[in-house]
Design a protein around this motif. Structure first.
Motif, PDB file in Angstrom:
ATOM      1  N   VAL A 288     -17.557  76.217 -71.968  1.00 30.92           N
ATOM      2  CA  VAL A 288     -16.965  77.078 -71.446  1.00 30.92           C
ATOM      3  C   VAL A 288     -16.118  78.001 -72.640  1.00 30.92           C
ATOM      4  O   VAL A 288     -15.547  78.908 -72.379  1.00 30.92           O
ATOM      5  CB  VAL A 288     -16.019  76.334 -71.549  1.00 30.92           C
ATOM      6  N   CYS A 289     -15.838  77.458 -73.616  1.00 29.24           N
ATOM      7  CA  CYS A 289     -14.831  77.799 -74.886  1.00 29.24           C
ATOM      8  C   CYS A 289     -16.086  78.876 -75.483  1.00 29.24           C
ATOM      9  O   CYS A 289     -15.182  80.012 -75.761  1.00 29.24           O
ATOM     10  CB  CYS A 289     -14.743  76.745 -76.020  1.00 29.24           C
ATOM     11  N   ILE A 290     -17.091  78.436 -76.119  1.00 26.54           N
ATOM     12  CA  ILE A 290     -18.446  79.287 -76.515  1.00 26.54           C
ATOM     13  C   ILE A 290     -18.207  80.776 -75.725  1.00 26.54           C
ATOM     14  O   ILE A 290     -17.835  81.941 -76.032  1.00 26.54           O
ATOM     15  CB  ILE A 290     -19.461  78.655 -76.246  1.00 26.54           C
ATOM     16  N   GLY A 291     -18.363  80.644 -74.541  1.00 30.56           N
ATOM     17  CA  GLY A 291     -18.364  81.867 -73.273  1.00 30.56           C
ATOM     18  C   GLY A 291     -17.138  82.543 -73.493  1.00 30.56           C
ATOM     19  O   GLY A 291     -17.321  84.330 -72.865  1.00 30.56           O
ATOM     20  N   ALA A 292     -16.498  81.897 -73.455  1.00 26.62           N
ATOM     21  CA  ALA A 292     -15.051  82.551 -73.284  1.00 26.62           C
ATOM     22  C   ALA A 292     -14.958  83.581 -75.088  1.00 26.62           C
ATOM     23  O   ALA A 292     -14.689  84.242 -74.959  1.00 26.62           O
ATOM     24  CB  ALA A 292     -13.590  81.814 -73.653  1.00 26.62           C
ATOM     25  N   TYR A 293     -15.080  82.959 -76.060  1.00 25.11           N
ATOM     26  CA  TYR A 293     -14.955  83.416 -77.408  1.00 25.11           C
ATOM     27  C   TYR A 293     -15.554  84.487 -77.574  1.00 25.11           C
ATOM     28  O   TYR A 293     -15.078  85.895 -78.031  1.00 25.11           O
ATOM     29  CB  TYR A 293     -15.379  82.652 -78.073  1.00 25.11           C
ATOM     30  N   LEU A 294     -16.910  84.574 -76.738  1.00 26.87           N
ATOM     31  CA  LEU A 294     -18.464  85.480 -76.886  1.00 26.87           C
ATOM     32  C   LEU A 294     -17.321  86.887 -75.894  1.00 26.87           C
ATOM     33  O   LEU A 294     -18.084  87.731 -76.798  1.00 26.87           O
ATOM     34  CB  LEU A 294     -19.227  85.136 -76.466  1.00 26.87           C
ATOM     35  N   TYR A 295     -16.736  86.475 -75.367  1.00 29.75           N
ATOM     36  CA  TYR A 295     -16.362  87.581 -74.231  1.00 29.75           C
ATOM     37  C   TYR A 295     -14.835  88.054 -74.738  1.00 29.75           C
ATOM     38  O   TYR A 295     -14.646  89.697 -75.103  1.00 29.75           O
ATOM     39  CB  TYR A 295     -16.051  87.358 -72.924  1.00 29.75           C
ATOM     40  N   ASP A 296     -13.707  87.411 -75.222  1.00 27.84           N
ATOM     41  CA  ASP A 296     -12.520  87.814 -75.843  1.00 27.84           C
ATOM     42  C   ASP A 296     -12.918  88.673 -76.998  1.00 27.84           C
ATOM     43  O   ASP A 296     -12.093  89.690 -77.590  1.00 27.84           O
ATOM     44  CB  ASP A 296     -12.112  86.600 -75.787  1.00 27.84           C
ATOM     45  N   HIS A 297     -13.954  88.044 -77.714  1.00 27.02           N
ATOM     46  CA  HIS A 297     -13.858  88.572 -79.135  1.00 27.02           C
ATOM     47  C   HIS A 297     -15.233  89.768 -79.169  1.00 27.02           C
ATOM     48  O   HIS A 297     -15.458  90.457 -80.218  1.00 27.02           O
ATOM     49  CB  HIS A 297     -14.172  87.617 -80.289  1.00 27.02           C
ATOM     50  N   LYS A 298     -15.310  90.043 -78.246  1.00 28.25           N
ATOM     51  CA  LYS A 298     -16.189  91.107 -77.688  1.00 28.25           C
ATOM     52  C   LYS A 298     -17.655  91.120 -78.485  1.00 28.25           C
ATOM     53  O   LYS A 298     -17.904  92.237 -79.089  1.00 28.25           O
ATOM     54  CB  LYS A 298     -15.813  92.424 -78.277  1.00 28.25           C
TER      55      LYS A 298
ATOM     56  N   ILE B 193     -26.436  80.473 -72.513  1.00 26.92           N
ATOM     57  CA  ILE B 193     -26.759  79.923 -73.681  1.00 26.92           C
ATOM     58  C   ILE B 193     -27.807  78.833 -73.578  1.00 26.92           C
ATOM     59  O   ILE B 193     -27.564  77.978 -73.418  1.00 26.92           O
ATOM     60  CB  ILE B 193     -25.347  78.753 -74.359  1.00 26.92           C
ATOM     61  N   GLU B 194     -28.319  78.422 -75.273  1.00 25.12           N
ATOM     62  CA  GLU B 194     -29.737  77.765 -74.955  1.00 25.12           C
ATOM     63  C   GLU B 194     -28.503  76.627 -75.557  1.00 25.12           C
ATOM     64  O   GLU B 194     -27.951  75.916 -76.680  1.00 25.12           O
ATOM     65  CB  GLU B 194     -30.482  78.353 -76.174  1.00 25.12           C
ATOM     66  N   THR B 195     -28.557  75.443 -75.808  1.00 23.78           N
ATOM     67  CA  THR B 195     -28.763  73.355 -75.921  1.00 23.78           C
ATOM     68  C   THR B 195     -29.642  73.472 -76.021  1.00 23.78           C
ATOM     69  O   THR B 195     -30.898  73.444 -75.302  1.00 23.78           O
ATOM     70  CB  THR B 195     -27.664  73.524 -75.270  1.00 23.78           C
ATOM     71  N   LEU B 196     -29.794  71.771 -76.827  1.00 19.38           N
ATOM     72  CA  LEU B 196     -31.129  70.945 -77.007  1.00 19.38           C
ATOM     73  C   LEU B 196     -31.413  70.335 -75.268  1.00 19.38           C
ATOM     74  O   LEU B 196     -32.813  69.689 -75.542  1.00 19.38           O
ATOM     75  CB  LEU B 196     -30.305  69.787 -77.629  1.00 19.38           C
ATOM     76  N   SER B 197     -30.553  70.700 -74.541  1.00 24.72           N
ATOM     77  CA  SER B 197     -31.320  70.012 -73.130  1.00 24.72           C
ATOM     78  C   SER B 197     -31.012  71.233 -72.448  1.00 24.72           C
ATOM     79  O   SER B 197     -31.160  71.027 -70.596  1.00 24.72           O
ATOM     80  CB  SER B 197     -29.903  69.403 -72.581  1.00 24.72           C
ATOM     81  N   GLY B 198     -32.177  72.887 -72.837  1.00 28.01           N
ATOM     82  CA  GLY B 198     -32.268  73.274 -71.963  1.00 28.01           C
ATOM     83  C   GLY B 198     -31.350  76.035 -71.669  1.00 28.01           C
ATOM     84  O   GLY B 198     -30.273  74.874 -72.696  1.00 28.01           O
ATOM     85  N   ILE B 199     -31.327  75.762 -71.002  1.00 26.39           N
ATOM     86  CA  ILE B 199     -30.287  76.534 -71.383  1.00 26.39           C
ATOM     87  C   ILE B 199     -29.866  77.305 -70.082  1.00 26.39           C
ATOM     88  O   ILE B 199     -30.323  77.044 -69.075  1.00 26.39           O
ATOM     89  CB  ILE B 199     -31.439  78.783 -70.881  1.00 26.39           C
ATOM     90  N   LYS B 200     -28.205  76.911 -70.580  1.00 24.90           N
ATOM     91  CA  LYS B 200     -27.239  77.343 -69.185  1.00 24.90           C
ATOM     92  C   LYS B 200     -26.994  78.492 -68.682  1.00 24.90           C
ATOM     93  O   LYS B 200     -26.434  79.122 -69.901  1.00 24.90           O
ATOM     94  CB  LYS B 200     -26.942  75.794 -69.885  1.00 24.90           C
ATOM     95  N   LYS B 201     -26.525  78.802 -67.537  1.00 21.44           N
ATOM     96  CA  LYS B 201     -26.145  79.438 -67.529  1.00 21.44           C
ATOM     97  C   LYS B 201     -24.566  80.370 -66.788  1.00 21.44           C
ATOM     98  O   LYS B 201     -24.235  78.812 -66.303  1.00 21.44           O
ATOM     99  CB  LYS B 201     -26.601  80.191 -65.661  1.00 21.44           C
ATOM    100  N   LEU B 202     -23.929  80.796 -67.565  1.00 22.47           N
ATOM    101  CA  LEU B 202     -22.606  81.189 -66.689  1.00 22.47           C
ATOM    102  C   LEU B 202     -21.794  81.671 -66.278  1.00 22.47           C
ATOM    103  O   LEU B 202     -22.372  83.663 -66.919  1.00 22.47           O
ATOM    104  CB  LEU B 202     -21.305  80.735 -68.790  1.00 22.47           C
ATOM    105  N   LYS B 203     -21.050  81.593 -65.435  1.00 16.61           N
ATOM    106  CA  LYS B 203     -20.732  83.342 -65.194  1.00 16.61           C
ATOM    107  C   LYS B 203     -18.569  82.831 -65.434  1.00 16.61           C
ATOM    108  O   LYS B 203     -17.946  82.052 -65.265  1.00 16.61           O
ATOM    109  CB  LYS B 203     -20.144  82.403 -63.229  1.00 16.61           C
TER     110      LYS B 203
END
Length: 221
Positions: free
Chosen positions: A20-30, A39-49
């Protein structure tokens, strides 16, 4: 791709709140100005809206993937197809546990009086119990109503934390499996650090959180 490390130096396979925090950071910092991010994790690729208001991320919904219930997938050393309300003895005390994997192992217990639980004693007893070959995240849950639960969390490698996304998902899955809540409903999970919203469907688990900027600074390594 995200990488996250616990207080004890071990690497975490996944973290819902971090996503959640990484998604917001990526958007808010353009860095990635779009309302859907993978976003890829050790448990697979997760989709964020991402849900944006006034050009800032207000909330993020993460598709956390399906809950895994087979003991060997969690993993937990107990017989059976699933571990739901199963009696066990840990450190000389009897408990009834429900086990779930959300990309990392979780053990959920339903109880009252959350504030009276000595997590500093019980947490390590569960985390390092022989039942859990990869250690375990422990959740004590109180059901308030069919759409609201309250929870305290002991995370493997970290101890008690104010909030945990995968733990909130595991708690909702366990609440549904034990008949306290229903699938395809938005369940509010109240933690010390705030609330998360979780929906457990036939195919996956969705988790929604509201990221907040706490501080900025510079780290010297």
């Amino acid at each position: 791709r995200m990488e996250m490390f616990n207080v004890d130096g071990s690497e975490s396979k996944i973290s819902g709140n971090a996503l959640v925090c990484i998604g917001a950071y990526l958007y808010d910092h353009k860095i990635a100005v779009k309302d859907e991010i993978c976003i890829e994790t050790l448990s697979g690729i997760k989709k964020l809206k991402l849900y944006v208001q006034n050009d800032r991320v207000n909330s993020v919904c993460v598709d956390m993937g399906p809950a895994r219930l087979k003991p060997e997938e969690i993993p937990v050393r107990l017989p059976g197809e699933v571990i739901i309300n199963k009696p066990v003895t840990i450190a000389g005390r009897d408990y009834r546990i429900t086990c779930v994997s959300m990309g990392n192992p979780h053990c959920v217990l339903f109880t009252e009086g959350l504030e009276n639980i000595d997590l500093n004693e019980i947490g390590p007893a569960f985390e390092y119990a022989d039942l859990f070959p990869e250690r375990v995240n422990l959740e004590f849950v109180t059901v308030i109503d069919p759409n609201t639960i309250k929870m305290r969390v002991w995370e493997r490698g970290n101890g008690e934390t104010l909030s945990a996304g995968t733990s909130a998902c595991a708690a909702v899955v366990a609440a549904v499996l034990n008949g306290y809540c229903n699938k395809n409903q938005h369940i509010v999970v109240k933690l010390k650090g705030g609330s998360l919203i979780v929906k457990y469907t036939e195919d996956t688990v969705f988790m929604t959180g509201k990221p907040e900027m706490v501080f900025t600074g510079t780290v010297g390594i």
